[in-house]
Each structure stands twice: as C-alpha cells, then as structure tokens.
Write an enzyme that holds these catalytic residues in place. Structure first.
Site, PDB file in Angstrom:
ATOM      1  N   TRP A   1      94.734 -18.507 -98.023  1.00 31.61           N
ATOM      2  CA  TRP A   1      94.158 -18.894 -96.728  1.00 31.61           C
ATOM      3  C   TRP A   1      94.580 -17.905 -95.645  1.00 31.61           C
ATOM      4  CZ3 TRP A   1      96.624 -20.064 -92.105  1.00 31.61           C
ATOM      5  CH2 TRP A   1      95.816 -20.576 -91.099  1.00 31.61           C
ATOM      6  N   HIS A   2      95.798 -17.389 -95.745  1.00 37.33           N
ATOM      7  CA  HIS A   2      96.297 -16.494 -94.704  1.00 37.33           C
ATOM      8  C   HIS A   2      95.573 -15.159 -94.694  1.00 37.33           C
ATOM      9  CE1 HIS A   2      99.711 -19.251 -94.174  1.00 37.33           C
ATOM     10  NE2 HIS A   2      99.895 -18.643 -93.026  1.00 37.33           N
ATOM     11  N   GLY A   3      95.063 -14.731 -95.808  1.00 33.22           N
ATOM     12  CA  GLY A   3      94.390 -13.443 -95.805  1.00 33.22           C
ATOM     13  C   GLY A   3      93.764 -13.122 -97.143  1.00 33.22           C
TER      14      GLY A   3
ATOM     15  N   PHE B   1      93.523 -14.291 -88.974  1.00 35.02           N
ATOM     16  CA  PHE B   1      93.469 -15.248 -90.067  1.00 35.02           C
ATOM     17  C   PHE B   1      92.392 -16.297 -89.833  1.00 35.02           C
ATOM     18  CE2 PHE B   1      97.988 -13.856 -89.860  1.00 35.02           C
ATOM     19  CZ  PHE B   1      97.941 -13.071 -90.992  1.00 35.02           C
TER      20      PHE B   1
END
Length: 527
Positions: A328-330, A527
C-alpha cells in the site's frame, strides 16, 4: 497546495476560515457546502483533471453505502454483502490501476522481455487515503455503524482538506457526528488558539527539522542509487537522517492537519504517539501511523482470522497484513520487503512475548526498557533503509556501509596520531570532514533529543482535547518519566501572553525560513 506555502497560509486558509464561519452562522448546510467547495478547490490546485476522479469515487461509494444500508434495514443482508464485495473490488481495481499498473507492467516486462504499451500512469494525489477512507465507510455501513446518509456531509467527510492528501484515515462514525453539530459553524476562540498553536508546531517540524534532515539523507541515498559505496559514517548518517526526516515530516503534517481541523471545531484522530519511544515492534505499530495500523488490523488482519486459529495461522495473518501494508505504501519491491521485514519483526516479538509469559519473565527495569527501546529503534532504522532505497541492491549497499564493509572515514587530524601504518589499509580513508559534518551532528542530536525527551503534541495540549481520543482530564504529566514530566510542566500549552508571544516569534521565524528555502512536498504525498 502545500501547508508550508505562502499561498495556503496567507490566502487559501484565511478565506476558507472566515468564509465558513460567516456563512455557517446563517446556514449550517451552506457552511458545509462552502467547506466542500474549498476542499475540492484545494485538491484541484494540484491537478484539476483528477477532481472528476475524486468526485466519481465519492458518488459511487456513497451510492453503494446507501444501498448497503437500505438493503440491511429493509430487505436482504445477502444482497448487502454482494454490493459490499462489488464496491470494495471496484475501489481496489481503481487504486490498483493508478498505483500499481506501472509497477506490474515493468515487472512483467523485466521477467518476460516483452513491452506492454500501457504508457505512464500518473498517480493521483492522496488516492490511497481517500480510497481507504471510503472502504472503511462501506464496511462500517455493512456492520450497521453508519446512521447518517447526508450527501454533502459525506462529501465533506471524504474531501475535508486537512486530511485529504496524507491522512489520517478517517472513520465515518468519528467524523459525521461532528460535521452534523449545529455549533460546528460557530467560532470558538479557544479552539482557534489551540489549533493555531498545534499548526505552528507541526510547521516547525516540517520546515526547521524535516527539511534540514533532508539536506543530508537525500544526497546520500541519491549517491547510493548512482552506484556510490558509502562508508561507515556516511551510511549511518544517511539512514539515521532519513529515519528522523520521515518522522518529523509525516508527524508534522499530521499535527498541522489536527490544528487546522480544530480551528473548524472538528477533532481528527491522533496519528502519531511518539513511535520512536516504543520498546517493541508491537508497541511501535500502536504508535506509528495509528489510523493506518487500525485499518490494517480491522479490515485485513481480523477478517483473515487474527489470532483465533492458532500460532501458525496468526503468524501467517501478520505476515500477509504487513506485506499488503508495505505494498500500500508504494508500488515497488522495496516496499514489499519493508512490509515483510516488519511482519517478521512482529512474529518474533509475539513469539518472544509468549516465551516470557511461559517462564514468568517480567518486563524488567529501566535498563531493560532502554535496551529494548534501542533494539526496536535499530530494527526500525533497518526497515526504513529498504523503504527509502530505490532498489534492493541500493538498500543492501547502504546496509553494508552501516556494517563498515565499505570502509571507514576518519578525520585528517587523526592521521598523524595513528601513524603511517594505518594509511596502508584501503578500508580507512582520512578526510577533512568539515563544517557540514558538524551541522549534521547538531541537527541529528537535536532531533533525537526532541524525539526521545520532549512530550508530544497530544501530551502538551491534552487538557484542551485536540484529538478525537482525548478526554477533558489532563493525564499527560502523570504517565511521563521524570525528565519528560519536567519538560511537560515547563512546555505545556496554556493561554498566556508569554506563550502567545513565543508562538508568534516561532511563526515569524518559520515564515522567514519558508522564504529562504525550497518548499518541499510532504513525503507521504506520493503514497
């Protein structure tokens, strides 16, 4: 539009603020509509093309939520479940396309040698946050927690500009009752004073600390990406400055969001609770990006089974949750590795706690807590290396440097003292480290002292209830160690002329620094 910009501080916010209260005192509905319009303008300032995407997402999810709530109340829970699954899938497909299309295409092209002609997909600002916020709304609706379906209030809930770009991730049940209150449109000078003070402290974290740390972390990581081999000191400087930069940058944004929102009489949830004071990884994830941690727990870990089906399944659920949290962060394998690393940390932490409970080993004294805190901080730093690095090989290069495997830099002044015998070793380089190193040591030392010794914003302002979680009773100083308690008693916020002057001087300094330095985006914007 950045919070740390002149256009926001001296144009956008004053217009929105006074407009909201001037309109709101005559009509609550029009006041809410004014705030919705301002929030959409705020988002469109970055790229107006994506406002239609945001509005489309809002209309779709509101309609799905309305249908889910209506079906549960009047017809079939089974139909509600189908609508919920369909809506969540649609949200994830949208998020997946914008966030991961380039990543998966590049990975597939690398593995197969093909060339998928998808073009360069632009990532809309804040899409992860407004998508997760709406998924939480859909699930809460299915669970019967949502009671109001006012479209204007729902749009405000999603687009509310203090949180829109980088969180926190909001829950419908936390925010909607606040937006619905009639007195939300009435100016509260106490909330304005507290909120403005919190905003100034958050701005200070960003402008004075985070951006100063970036002056050291960015060149080192950039050099490593270009093939550089940092030595022991340089590698640790890069890792440590980024670790602190990320915290002060994101925590600063969250504080500014809390302060801005409080001036509108709306309390956001707390997103940080001194995470680098954590004495375990479990404790760290209860303190770092709290709203995301709760989202991952409530909507991934617990639905997977949580800890209900034995240790092996629990560890698997932890690993899956953290891998998805990393992704999810990247869109990159370094983020997946970062998530997997924290999944492994959590597994070890839970296993160790189980062993301690079996043998009756207590928490230990002060030295034990200091040791566990230091070990936790070291583990977090290693994780951030993967989080920041552009590739796995870059991360490993920096970690090798941190272990001294690329050599050691020593000041030229030691060369004569150590003798010529040390000059024959290739892994020792004598260099005049100069004033920049002194500056780096100073900013790192000050940042660590602030991180470890000073009370956080919630503790400083807790008597004034700045966040959703706060009560009227001031409990901040009672739970602090002696040294932090002393700082708290001297720094805690109170409405006095001295504090007003102090915060005013700090704000003036920040405005000057904003003009003399390049204004950088917040790290979590991407993000």
């Amino acid at each position: 539009m950045l919070f740390n910009s002149y256009v926001f501080i001296f144009a956008f916010f004053p217009i929105v603020f006074f407009g909201f209260f001037c309109i709101g005192k005559h009509s609550h509905a029009l006041g809410s509509l004014w705030l919705v319009s301002a929030s959409l303008f705020f988002y469109g300032w970055w790229d107006i093309r994506f406002v239609s995407l945001l509005l489309g997402s809002i209309v779709f999810n509101y309609s799905a939520g309305y249908l889910i709530g209506h079906k549960i109340a009047h017809t079939s829970a089974k139909q509600s479940k189908t609508i919920l699954a369909t809506a969540i899938t649609a949200n994830l497909i949208l998020l997946g396309y914008f966030k991961y299309a380039n990543f998966f295409a590049d990975t597939l092209n690398h593995l197969t040698g093909t060339l998928l002609p998808i073009g360069e997909v632009i990532l809309p600002l804040g899409i992860s946050f407004f998508t997760f916020t709406q998924i939480a709304f859909l699930v809460d609706t299915y669970q019967g927690k949502v009671k109001e379906f006012n479209f204007v209030h729902y749009t405000l809930f999603v687009t509310y500009f203090p949180h829109l770009i980088a969180g926190p991730v909001l829950h419908h049940k936390e925010m909607m009752p606040q937006f619905a209150k009639r007195d939300v449109c009435l100016l509260n000078l106490n909330n304005v004073a507290v909120g403005l003070s919190i905003f100034v402290l958050g701005l200070a974290k960003k402008v004075l600390i985070a951006d100063s740390l970036a002056d050291f972390s960015t060149p080192i990581f950039t050099a490593v990406a270009a093939g550089g081999q940092p030595m022991l000191f340089e590698a640790w400087l890069g890792a440590l400055t980024y670790t602190l930069q990320l915290y002060f940058d994101f925590s600063g944004y969250s504080d500014m969001a809390i302060g801005l929102s409080l001036m509108f009489n709306v309390r956001l949830p707390m997103n940080f609770n001194s995470p680098y004071k954590a004495t375990s990884i479990i404790d760290f994830w209860r303190r770092w990006h709290i709203t995301l941690s709760h989202f991952l727990r409530d909507y991934i870990y617990i639905p997977l089974g949580g800890s209900r089906n034995g240790k092996a399944q629990r560890y698997l659920n932890l690993m899956i949750t953290m891998l998805l949290g990393g992704l999810w962060h990247g869109a990159g394998w370094t983020f997946v590795i970062w998530g997997g690393l924290h999944g492994f940390y959590l597994m070890v932490n839970h296993a160790w706690r189980g062993i301690k409970n079996k043998i009756g080993w207590g928490e230990g004294g002060t030295m034990a807590k200091l040791g566990s805190g230091a070990l936790t901080f070291l583990a977090v730093i290693v994780g951030w290396v993967f989080f920041r690095a552009d590739s796995f090989s870059s991360a490993m290069t920096l970690l090798h440097g941190m272990l001294g495997m690329n050599g050691v830099t020593l000041p030229t002044s030691l060369q004569a003292k150590l003798g010529d015998s040390f000059s024959q070793y290739d892994w020792i380089v004598f260099n005049d480290l100069g004033g920049e190193i002194k500056k780096a040591k100073l900013i790192v030392s000050v940042s660590l002292l602030i991180t470890w010794l000073l009370p956080n914003v919630r503790q400083l302002f807790q008597g004034y209830r700045p966040t959703c979680e706060d009560t009227k009773e001031d409990l901040a100083s009672k739970s602090l160690p002696i040294l932090q308690g002393l700082f708290y008693r001297s720094l805690k916020w109170q409405p006095s002329k001295l504090q007003a002057i102090s915060y005013g001087i700090l704000f003036f300094i920040l405005i000057v620094f904003m003009g003399s330095a390049d204004k950088s985006e917040f790290l979590y914007f991407q993000f």
